[in-house]
Design a protein around this motif. Structure first.
Motif, mmCIF file in Angstrom:
data_model
loop_
_atom_site.group_PDB
_atom_site.id
_atom_site.type_symbol
_atom_site.label_atom_id
_atom_site.label_comp_id
_atom_site.label_asym_id
_atom_site.label_seq_id
_atom_site.Cartn_x
_atom_site.Cartn_y
_atom_site.Cartn_z
ATOM 1 N N SER A 1 0.833 -1.215 0.000
ATOM 2 C CA SER A 1 0.000 0.000 0.000
ATOM 3 C C SER A 1 0.859 1.254 0.000
ATOM 4 N N LEU A 2 1.993 1.199 0.698
ATOM 5 C CA LEU A 2 2.941 2.317 0.660
ATOM 6 C C LEU A 2 3.387 2.561 -0.777
ATOM 7 N N GLY A 3 3.746 1.489 -1.468
ATOM 8 C CA GLY A 3 4.167 1.609 -2.868
ATOM 9 C C GLY A 3 3.073 2.157 -3.755
ATOM 10 N N ALA A 4 1.826 1.763 -3.470
ATOM 11 C CA ALA A 4 0.698 2.241 -4.277
ATOM 12 C C ALA A 4 0.476 3.742 -4.099
ATOM 13 N N VAL A 5 0.590 4.227 -2.877
ATOM 14 C CA VAL A 5 0.415 5.671 -2.643
ATOM 15 C C VAL A 5 1.569 6.441 -3.268
ATOM 16 N N ALA A 6 2.779 5.926 -3.146
ATOM 17 C CA ALA A 6 3.932 6.578 -3.780
ATOM 18 C C ALA A 6 3.719 6.661 -5.287
ATOM 19 N N HIS A 7 3.198 5.582 -5.864
ATOM 20 C CA HIS A 7 2.907 5.575 -7.301
ATOM 21 C C HIS A 7 1.874 6.649 -7.645
ATOM 22 N N LYS A 8 0.889 6.815 -6.788
ATOM 23 C CA LYS A 8 -0.189 7.771 -7.032
ATOM 24 C C LYS A 8 0.310 9.218 -7.011
ATOM 25 N N ILE A 9 1.265 9.541 -6.135
ATOM 26 C CA ILE A 9 1.718 10.934 -6.040
ATOM 27 C C ILE A 9 2.936 11.228 -6.914
ATOM 28 N N LYS A 10 3.515 10.206 -7.483
ATOM 29 C CA LYS A 10 4.696 10.388 -8.339
ATOM 30 C C LYS A 10 4.458 11.396 -9.466
ATOM 31 N N PRO A 11 3.335 11.339 -10.198
ATOM 32 C CA PRO A 11 3.125 12.324 -11.262
ATOM 33 C C PRO A 11 3.036 13.765 -10.741
ATOM 34 N N SER A 12 2.476 13.942 -9.559
ATOM 35 C CA SER A 12 2.378 15.294 -8.989
ATOM 36 C C SER A 12 3.763 15.864 -8.702
ATOM 37 N N ILE A 13 4.631 15.036 -8.163
ATOM 38 C CA ILE A 13 5.997 15.483 -7.875
ATOM 39 C C ILE A 13 6.729 15.806 -9.169
ATOM 40 N N ASP A 14 6.524 14.982 -10.181
ATOM 41 C CA ASP A 14 7.160 15.229 -11.479
ATOM 42 C C ASP A 14 6.617 16.501 -12.127
ATOM 43 N N THR A 15 5.312 16.663 -12.109
ATOM 44 C CA THR A 15 4.677 17.814 -12.758
ATOM 45 C C THR A 15 5.077 19.127 -12.082
ATOM 46 N N MET A 16 5.235 19.085 -10.766
ATOM 47 C CA MET A 16 5.645 20.286 -10.043
ATOM 48 C C MET A 16 7.146 20.544 -10.164
ATOM 49 N N GLY A 17 7.842 19.672 -10.857
ATOM 50 C CA GLY A 17 9.273 19.866 -11.090
ATOM 51 C C GLY A 17 10.100 19.779 -9.820
ATOM 52 N N ILE A 18 9.721 18.880 -8.909
ATOM 53 C CA ILE A 18 10.464 18.716 -7.664
ATOM 54 C C ILE A 18 11.520 17.637 -7.899
ATOM 55 N N ASP A 19 12.560 18.040 -8.607
ATOM 56 C CA ASP A 19 13.601 17.095 -9.018
ATOM 57 C C ASP A 19 14.326 16.470 -7.836
ATOM 58 N N LEU A 20 14.394 17.188 -6.733
ATOM 59 C CA LEU A 20 15.058 16.703 -5.531
ATOM 60 C C LEU A 20 14.432 15.401 -5.022
ATOM 61 N N LEU A 21 13.137 15.203 -5.291
ATOM 62 C CA LEU A 21 12.422 14.023 -4.801
ATOM 63 C C LEU A 21 12.105 13.007 -5.891
ATOM 64 N N ARG A 22 12.521 13.287 -7.096
ATOM 65 C CA ARG A 22 12.188 12.436 -8.241
ATOM 66 C C ARG A 22 12.595 10.972 -8.020
ATOM 67 N N GLU A 23 13.811 10.740 -7.638
ATOM 68 C CA GLU A 23 14.286 9.368 -7.434
ATOM 69 C C GLU A 23 13.775 8.786 -6.121
ATOM 70 N N ASP A 24 13.609 9.631 -5.116
ATOM 71 C CA ASP A 24 13.151 9.152 -3.809
ATOM 72 C C ASP A 24 11.739 8.579 -3.873
ATOM 73 N N ILE A 25 10.845 9.255 -4.575
ATOM 74 C CA ILE A 25 9.472 8.755 -4.661
ATOM 75 C C ILE A 25 9.445 7.444 -5.444
ATOM 76 N N ARG A 26 10.306 7.316 -6.434
ATOM 77 C CA ARG A 26 10.395 6.074 -7.194
ATOM 78 C C ARG A 26 10.971 4.939 -6.339
ATOM 79 N N SER A 27 11.923 5.270 -5.488
ATOM 80 C CA SER A 27 12.469 4.262 -4.582
ATOM 81 C C SER A 27 11.414 3.810 -3.583
ATOM 82 N N LEU A 28 10.651 4.755 -3.048
ATOM 83 C CA LEU A 28 9.574 4.382 -2.127
ATOM 84 C C LEU A 28 8.549 3.486 -2.820
ATOM 85 N N GLU A 29 8.218 3.840 -4.042
ATOM 86 C CA GLU A 29 7.265 3.038 -4.798
ATOM 87 C C GLU A 29 7.797 1.608 -4.996
ATOM 88 N N LYS A 30 9.026 1.507 -5.492
ATOM 89 C CA LYS A 30 9.621 0.205 -5.778
ATOM 90 C C LYS A 30 9.819 -0.609 -4.501
#
Length: 105
Positions: free
Chosen positions: A56-85
């Motif tokens: 479920s943690l991975g599913a929520v990370a997957h859900k917010i990943k596009p928002s982080i990308d769209t807002m251009g928060i590059d600092l968290l780009r890899e972190d949210i993907r790691s949380l998802e994976k």
């Protein structure tokens, strides 16, 4: 483990501005949507961590990943993907607290 914010811009609205085609109301709505959805998602993720509900943690990370990308928060780009994976695979669980700590700053 603590994390210090780097100097400089933490986000880049270039992508949203391109999508908006000059519509400032759209930009404001997208920013507000981000502000409205991310805090509850982070709370949900923390609950999943407390419950050791890694998929479920991975599913929520997957859900917010596009928002982080769209807002251009590059600092968290890899972190949210790691949380998802890590969540989806229930792997590298020792990394999750530090990643969440960084995400919540």
């Amino acid at each position: 483990m603590s994390f210090e914010l780097p100097e400089g811009k933490l986000y880049d609205l270039t992508m949203i501005k391109e999508i908006a085609h000059g519509n400032n109301d759209f930009i404001k709505k997208m920013m507000q949507l981000f502000l409205d959805t991310i805090p509850p998602a982070l709370s949900e993720m923390n609950q999943h961590i407390a419950d050791h509900n890694w998929p479920s943690l991975g599913a929520v990370a997957h859900k917010i990943k596009p928002s982080i990308d769209t807002m251009g928060i590059d600092l968290l780009r890899e972190d949210i993907r790691s949380l998802e994976k890590n969540g989806k695979e229930s792997s590298n669980l020792e990394e999750i607290p530090a990643l969440m700590n960084k995400l919540e700053l």
